[in-house]
Design an enzyme around this catalytic site. Structure first.
Site, PDB file in Angstrom:
ATOM      1  N   LYS B  96      -9.013 -14.099  -4.644  1.00  0.00           N
ATOM      2  CA  LYS B  96      -8.583 -13.680  -5.980  1.00  0.00           C
ATOM      3  C   LYS B  96      -7.511 -14.670  -6.417  1.00  0.00           C
ATOM      4  O   LYS B  96      -6.389 -14.648  -5.903  1.00  0.00           O
ATOM      5  CB  LYS B  96      -8.040 -12.246  -5.956  1.00  0.00           C
ATOM      6  N   GLY B 157       1.146  -4.139 -13.362  1.00  0.00           N
ATOM      7  CA  GLY B 157       2.103  -3.073 -13.091  1.00  0.00           C
ATOM      8  C   GLY B 157       2.615  -2.346 -14.317  1.00  0.00           C
ATOM      9  O   GLY B 157       3.432  -1.444 -14.205  1.00  0.00           O
ATOM     10  N   ALA B 184      -5.507  -5.348 -13.407  1.00  0.00           N
ATOM     11  CA  ALA B 184      -4.102  -5.272 -13.807  1.00  0.00           C
ATOM     12  C   ALA B 184      -3.869  -4.474 -15.091  1.00  0.00           C
ATOM     13  O   ALA B 184      -4.630  -4.558 -16.045  1.00  0.00           O
ATOM     14  CB  ALA B 184      -3.489  -6.656 -14.001  1.00  0.00           C
ATOM     15  N   GLY B 185      -2.797  -3.693 -15.030  1.00  0.00           N
ATOM     16  CA  GLY B 185      -2.271  -3.043 -16.216  1.00  0.00           C
ATOM     17  C   GLY B 185      -2.799  -1.653 -16.512  1.00  0.00           C
ATOM     18  O   GLY B 185      -2.339  -1.010 -17.446  1.00  0.00           O
ATOM     19  N   ASN B 206      -3.822  -0.995  -8.529  1.00  0.00           N
ATOM     20  CA  ASN B 206      -2.836  -0.952  -7.444  1.00  0.00           C
ATOM     21  C   ASN B 206      -1.674  -0.023  -7.797  1.00  0.00           C
ATOM     22  O   ASN B 206      -1.590   1.109  -7.333  1.00  0.00           O
ATOM     23  CB  ASN B 206      -2.334  -2.355  -7.106  1.00  0.00           C
ATOM     24  N   THR B 207      -0.791  -0.482  -8.673  1.00  0.00           N
ATOM     25  CA  THR B 207       0.440   0.266  -8.933  1.00  0.00           C
ATOM     26  C   THR B 207       0.175   1.700  -9.388  1.00  0.00           C
ATOM     27  O   THR B 207       0.868   2.627  -8.959  1.00  0.00           O
ATOM     28  CB  THR B 207       1.276  -0.479 -10.008  1.00  0.00           C
TER      29      THR B 207
END
Lengths: 65, 257
Positions: B96, B157, B184-185, B206-207
């Site tokens: 990645k 994040g 992301a996001g 993830n976050t």
């Protein structure tokens, strides 16, 4: 001789990368290495000679997103 | 089933492995979401603590495929070197690719990204580039040899969801056959469902999971949302309208005429 290992100065006796890793306590670890910003494959560590002031990166798996 | 390079996967949800309260919670979240791919990274290892060795043992026990990232790299040189190191440690040609251009937004440096992708694809890596929704950059990445793209939903994040719906829809429409993973996001499962409804092939979270009050429950919720979004896409959503359209037939309405 003194080399920079992961950003910290360390004194080592061995002058080839494979031996230096053993001496520094990385023996048997799943790590990958770079010397002065260049990737050094595990198979090439025994023939990679270190000199005073070299910058060594020793990286291992870590959490990531 | 989505196909990333030569690999077919069943799950359209991918999880990052960072910022969980504990390794045990991470493992439970991965199992709860039934993901097949997790992202991992490389960091400096302390010979005394050997934290990386413990983490790697945990991941191997999960029997998932790993997608190593080049997070934290700001130059082509750093990213390419990190990719080489990751290939050796993780035993995969998947990478990645992240080349960060701006620290406040963690926006990709798309110029460096294309350069690094070209180098790595030529060396046999299977590159998953973390990019923006920019169509021209996407073209360049595909020309460089990438067969998958990972456009951002919003800054890493941030939990803002799909910031530029128009741009993301255009990207999907422009490259109908390229696997596209929203990376992301995303903040809540409805964001993930929306991405799948729009036709994106998968999402990477993830976050939003790791920092939830209950990461395991949130992981399961994202898994359900992704399935629902994909099913809805297959079912053919209606187009939004500006005015009402009665759902109850008007023919035979009482008191009329």
């Amino acid at each position: 001789m003194k080399i920079l290992v992961n950003g910290a100065w360390r004194e080592i006796e061995r002058d080839e990368l494979a031996g230096a890793l053993e001496e520094l306590g990385y023996g048997g670890s799943a790590v990958s290495t770079a010397v002065n910003g260049e990737f050094i494959a595990a198979a090439h560590r025994t023939r990679t000679v270190l000199v005073e002031g070299d910058r060594i990166e020793v990286l291992a798996p870590m959490q990531g997103g | 089933m989505p196909r990333f390079y030569q690999t077919e996967v069943r799950s359209r949800l991918m999880l990052g492995t960072a910022r969980y309260p504990s390794p045990a919670v991470l493992a439970d979240a991965v199992r709860a979401a039934r993901v097949e791919i997790v992202t991992v990274s490389l960091r400096r290892e302390s010979a005394g603590e050997r934290a990386g060795q413990a983490f790697w043992s945990l991941v191997r026990e999960l029997s998932v495929r790993v997608l190593p990232n080049t997070a934290g790299c700001h130059t082509v040189k750093e990213a390419v070197t990190t990719a080489h190191m990751a290939r050796e440690v993780f035993g995969t040609t998947w990478i990645k690719l992240e080349v960060i251009g701006e620290d406040d937004t963690l926006q990709p440096d798309v110029f460096g990204l294309v350069d690094a992708a070209r180098t790595l694809c030529a060396e046999g890596f299977e590159v998953f580039p973390y990019t923006t929704e920019d169509l021209v950059v996407a073209e360049r990445l595909l020309a460089a040899g990438c067969q998958v793209l990972m456009p951002w939903g919003a800054p890493i994040g941030s939990g803002r969801g799909l910031n530029n719906l128009f741009g993301l829809k255009a990207l999907r429409a422009h490259f109908p056959d390229v696997p596209l993973i929203i990376d992301a996001g995303l903040g809540v499962p409805s964001h993930a469902a929306r991405a799948l409804e729009l036709g994106f092939d998968a999402v990477l979270i993830n976050t939003a999971v790791a920092q939830a009050r209950d990461p395991v429950q949130m992981a399961a919720a994202f898994a359900q949302a992704v399935e629902a979004g994909y099913a809805a896409r297959q079912a053919g959503p209606i187009e939004p309208r500006d005015f009402a359209a009665p759902s109850t037939p008007l023919i035979g309405t009482a008191f009329r005429g």
